[in-house]
Write a protein that holds these residues in place. Structure first.
Motif, PDB file in Angstrom:
ATOM      1  N   VAL A 259       0.845  -1.199   0.000  1.00 54.81           N
ATOM      2  CA  VAL A 259       0.000   0.000   0.000  1.00 54.81           C
ATOM      3  C   VAL A 259       0.879   1.247   0.000  1.00 54.81           C
ATOM      4  N   TYR A 260       1.911   1.245   0.841  1.00 50.39           N
ATOM      5  CA  TYR A 260       2.844   2.378   0.883  1.00 50.39           C
ATOM      6  C   TYR A 260       3.526   2.561  -0.471  1.00 50.39           C
ATOM      7  N   ILE A 261       4.007   1.479  -1.059  1.00 53.43           N
ATOM      8  CA  ILE A 261       4.744   1.551  -2.320  1.00 53.43           C
ATOM      9  C   ILE A 261       3.869   2.118  -3.434  1.00 53.43           C
ATOM     10  N   ARG A 262       2.613   1.691  -3.481  1.00 52.30           N
ATOM     11  CA  ARG A 262       1.735   2.080  -4.590  1.00 52.30           C
ATOM     12  C   ARG A 262       0.988   3.388  -4.352  1.00 52.30           C
ATOM     13  N   HIS A 263       0.745   3.730  -3.082  1.00 53.28           N
ATOM     14  CA  HIS A 263      -0.147   4.864  -2.818  1.00 53.28           C
ATOM     15  C   HIS A 263       0.433   5.931  -1.897  1.00 53.28           C
ATOM     16  N   VAL A 264       1.554   5.667  -1.254  1.00 54.45           N
ATOM     17  CA  VAL A 264       2.169   6.663  -0.377  1.00 54.45           C
ATOM     18  C   VAL A 264       3.528   7.027  -0.957  1.00 54.45           C
ATOM     19  N   SER A 265       4.571   6.311  -0.595  1.00 50.45           N
ATOM     20  CA  SER A 265       5.872   6.483  -1.240  1.00 50.45           C
ATOM     21  C   SER A 265       6.766   5.300  -0.899  1.00 50.45           C
ATOM     22  N   VAL A 266       7.673   4.971  -1.814  1.00 49.70           N
ATOM     23  CA  VAL A 266       8.604   3.867  -1.589  1.00 49.70           C
ATOM     24  C   VAL A 266       9.523   4.189  -0.415  1.00 49.70           C
ATOM     25  N   ASP A 267       9.923   5.447  -0.304  1.00 52.47           N
ATOM     26  CA  ASP A 267      10.836   5.827   0.788  1.00 52.47           C
ATOM     27  C   ASP A 267      10.197   5.599   2.151  1.00 52.47           C
ATOM     28  N   GLU A 268       8.912   5.929   2.280  1.00 53.75           N
ATOM     29  CA  GLU A 268       8.236   5.678   3.557  1.00 53.75           C
ATOM     30  C   GLU A 268       8.080   4.186   3.812  1.00 53.75           C
ATOM     31  N   ALA A 269       7.901   3.412   2.749  1.00 54.20           N
ATOM     32  CA  ALA A 269       7.841   1.954   2.900  1.00 54.20           C
ATOM     33  C   ALA A 269       9.173   1.423   3.435  1.00 54.20           C
ATOM     34  N   ILE A 270      10.272   1.932   2.880  1.00 62.25           N
ATOM     35  CA  ILE A 270      11.599   1.532   3.351  1.00 62.25           C
ATOM     36  C   ILE A 270      11.770   1.877   4.828  1.00 62.25           C
ATOM     37  N   ASP A 271      11.360   3.088   5.206  1.00 60.47           N
ATOM     38  CA  ASP A 271      11.485   3.510   6.602  1.00 60.47           C
ATOM     39  C   ASP A 271      10.686   2.590   7.530  1.00 60.47           C
ATOM     40  N   LEU A 272       9.464   2.239   7.120  1.00 56.35           N
ATOM     41  CA  LEU A 272       8.613   1.385   7.936  1.00 56.35           C
ATOM     42  C   LEU A 272       9.227   0.001   8.112  1.00 56.35           C
ATOM     43  N   ALA A 273       9.708  -0.577   7.004  1.00 57.73           N
ATOM     44  CA  ALA A 273      10.295  -1.921   7.066  1.00 57.73           C
ATOM     45  C   ALA A 273      11.587  -1.922   7.880  1.00 57.73           C
ATOM     46  N   GLU A 274      12.412  -0.906   7.686  1.00 52.28           N
ATOM     47  CA  GLU A 274      13.686  -0.848   8.419  1.00 52.28           C
ATOM     48  C   GLU A 274      13.467  -0.625   9.909  1.00 52.28           C
ATOM     49  N   GLU A 275      12.435   0.135  10.261  1.00 53.25           N
ATOM     50  CA  GLU A 275      12.125   0.337  11.677  1.00 53.25           C
ATOM     51  C   GLU A 275      11.714  -0.983  12.329  1.00 53.25           C
ATOM     52  N   ALA A 276      10.895  -1.761  11.620  1.00 54.19           N
ATOM     53  CA  ALA A 276      10.480  -3.071  12.151  1.00 54.19           C
ATOM     54  C   ALA A 276      11.686  -3.984  12.337  1.00 54.19           C
ATOM     55  N   LEU A 277      12.593  -3.974  11.346  1.00 54.23           N
ATOM     56  CA  LEU A 277      13.791  -4.820  11.427  1.00 54.23           C
ATOM     57  C   LEU A 277      14.716  -4.362  12.549  1.00 54.23           C
ATOM     58  N   LYS A 278      14.763  -3.068  12.788  1.00 53.60           N
ATOM     59  CA  LYS A 278      15.608  -2.525  13.860  1.00 53.60           C
ATOM     60  C   LYS A 278      15.192  -3.088  15.217  1.00 53.60           C
ATOM     61  N   HIS A 279      13.884  -3.255  15.413  1.00 54.61           N
ATOM     62  CA  HIS A 279      13.378  -3.771  16.685  1.00 54.61           C
ATOM     63  C   HIS A 279      13.451  -5.299  16.756  1.00 54.61           C
ATOM     64  N   HIS A 280      13.537  -5.964  15.602  1.00 53.58           N
ATOM     65  CA  HIS A 280      13.614  -7.435  15.564  1.00 53.58           C
ATOM     66  C   HIS A 280      14.676  -7.837  14.541  1.00 53.58           C
ATOM     67  N   PRO A 281      15.950  -7.586  14.841  1.00 54.25           N
ATOM     68  CA  PRO A 281      17.017  -7.743  13.832  1.00 54.25           C
ATOM     69  C   PRO A 281      17.266  -9.174  13.364  1.00 54.25           C
ATOM     70  N   ASP A 282      16.773 -10.166  14.092  1.00 53.51           N
ATOM     71  CA  ASP A 282      17.044 -11.554  13.718  1.00 53.51           C
ATOM     72  C   ASP A 282      15.886 -12.222  12.990  1.00 53.51           C
ATOM     73  N   VAL A 283      14.844 -11.473  12.692  1.00 53.80           N
ATOM     74  CA  VAL A 283      13.670 -12.063  12.033  1.00 53.80           C
ATOM     75  C   VAL A 283      13.864 -12.007  10.519  1.00 53.80           C
ATOM     76  N   ARG A 284      14.037 -13.162   9.898  1.00 54.16           N
ATOM     77  CA  ARG A 284      14.348 -13.200   8.462  1.00 54.16           C
ATOM     78  C   ARG A 284      13.204 -12.662   7.612  1.00 54.16           C
ATOM     79  N   TYR A 285      11.957 -12.860   8.072  1.00 52.30           N
ATOM     80  CA  TYR A 285      10.814 -12.362   7.306  1.00 52.30           C
ATOM     81  C   TYR A 285      10.883 -10.846   7.142  1.00 52.30           C
TER      82      TYR A 285
END
Length: 439
Positions: A259-285
């Motif tokens: 939804v972010y990629i298609r209707h908001v912005s790719v950069d915000e999608a990257i920020d959202l995904a990287e924030e999630a990974l920052k809090h759970h750095p070992d989750v491969r998904y």
């Protein structure tokens, strides 16, 4: 009990061993990874079904002890997610059937007979509300299981969900899974979702308000007809809620990133995904989710050019993701190759990845996928129409019905219509003699 009588009783059971589930080893490996990425957090109403299917997959892959452990966990999960005051119920019929079969295959016939007796006791105590039909708990688990397999089984899954819901209409999670299955099937058409399915999604969302996976998919299907500002507001609100929930492929994060990629912005999608990974750095998904966002950033060509450092970052991420999914990495290797092809510095690497895939020992469906994707790579990255046509023909001649076969046929028809001398004649002859696919 004689061996013949035992086997006859086993064949009559309703469980994973009797549901005609016989996918290839490659498909089993992909399914194992998918199920592991769902996670095992308490509170997931499908946790028992997840453990049951994981156990069956492990058995099919040759890990019987793992299978037994997972079947036992399934029984525990069902006791937690169903009635708190009952240790047993009709939801265990499939699980006990699986254990009866597993012990039979292990040569432990006394244990197998014991589980057969447990199945009989449950079915006598909890008969189906509708004569000549399975118990709704069995229909629901069978439906959920079949929807994880091939497209041809999904219609059957929808039918089983409908039967289960008709007999036991208070099971909200069954209704949610049913409408998501219908939406996914309808979403594969070019026309999008019909109004009746969107309305059913809306009603399901009202009945299952805590299900963020459903909420995100509802937003995803409605976004095209909504004002951009409203889509952005709802997407950001859902992002906040998903952050607070356990990490899982059922959380709705991946769909929200689209939804972010298609209707908001790719950069915000990257920020959202990287924030999630920052809090759970070992989750491969989550690493997969970050890789997806960088891939789409490169494909979108934002800012009028592709920055080499961005390509290098995407390549590094995809290499890591490939290493984290060693048993099911074909599509991820293709994604890696296609990103490499976006950089002149890595074009040779893209070709090397594709050649390794082309020479791999793959089942027909995976080989078809690789031929189709390589044909597109050859056309767009190497500008070689003739060679592209040859690989599209290889994909199309594999008689397995799939998106990739249809895509190759559609492209070959364009090659034919362009009248490119020898290529056009060769393709025209090929299409005229192309047999119908196997369903």
């Amino acid at each position: 009990m004689s061996q013949t009588s035992l086997e006859s009783k086993l064949e009559a059971l309703q469980c994973h061993f009797t549901w005609d589930l016989d996918p290839s080893r490659a498909r089993l490996c992909r399914l194992r990874d998918q199920l592991e990425d769902i996670g095992t957090e308490e509170g997931n109403s499908w946790l028992g079904h997840i453990y049951n299917l994981r156990g069956f997959v492990q058995y099919k892959l040759g890990f019987s002890k793992d299978a037994q452990s997972l079947f036992n966990k399934a029984a525990e999960a069902f006791c937690q997610t169903r009635r708190a005051d009952a240790d047993e119920g009709p939801w265990l019929v499939v699980n006990y059937g699986n254990l009866a079969w597993l012990h039979h295959h292990l040569g432990e016939q006394a244990e197998s007979q014991a589980y057969l007796s447990k199945v009989d006791a449950l079915m006598n105590k909890y008969p189906s509300p509708s004569q000549d039909e399975l118990h709704p708990e069995i229909y629901a688990e069978k439906a959920w299981t079949l929807m994880k397999f091939s497209t041809d089984k999904k219609q059957l899954a929808a039918d089983y969900f409908q039967r289960a819901i008709r007999m036991q209409p208070d099971m909200v999670e069954w209704k949610t899974s049913h409408v998501l299955l219908l939406a996914k099937a309808a979403g594969k058409t070019n026309t999008g979702l019909k109004g009746d399915i969107l309305e059913r999604m809306r009603i399901a969302k009202e009945e299952d308000p805590e299900n963020l996976y459903l909420a995100v998919h509802y937003l995803q299907h409605n976004a095209k007809t909504m004002e951009k500002e409203r889509v952005e507001d709802e997407a950001r609100e859902l992002a906040q809620k998903i952050r607070r929930n356990p990490v899982s492929s059922y959380s709705g994060l991946k769909a929200l990133l689209w939804v972010y990629i298609r209707h908001v912005s790719v950069d915000e999608a990257i920020d959202l995904a990287e924030e999630a990974l920052k809090h759970h750095p070992d989750v491969r998904y989550l690493k997969r989710c970050v890789a997806l966002c960088y891939r789409m950033k490169i494909y979108s060509g934002e800012d009028g050019h592709r920055d080499q450092s961005m390509i290098d970052k995407a390549i590094s991420l995809h290499e890591e993701v490939v290493s984290l999914y060693p048993r099911s990495s074909i599509m991820r290797k293709i994604d890696l190759a296609n990103i490499c092809a976006k950089s002149n510095l890595s074009l040779d690497k893209a070709e090397q990845i594709y050649q390794e895939l082309l020479w791999s020992d793959l089942d027909p469906a995976d080989k078809q996928l690789v031929y189709n994707r390589y044909a597109n790579h050859v056309y767009f990255a190497l500008k070689d129409s003739r060679r592209s046509a040859q690989y599209h023909m290889r994909a199309a001649e594999i008689p397995t019905q799939s998106f990739y076969r249809q895509n190759s046929i559609a492209i070959l028809e364009k090659f034919r219509d362009r009248k490119w001398r020898q290529v056009s004649r060769e393709v025209e002859e090929f299409l005229e003699n192309l047999p119908e696919p196997q369903m």
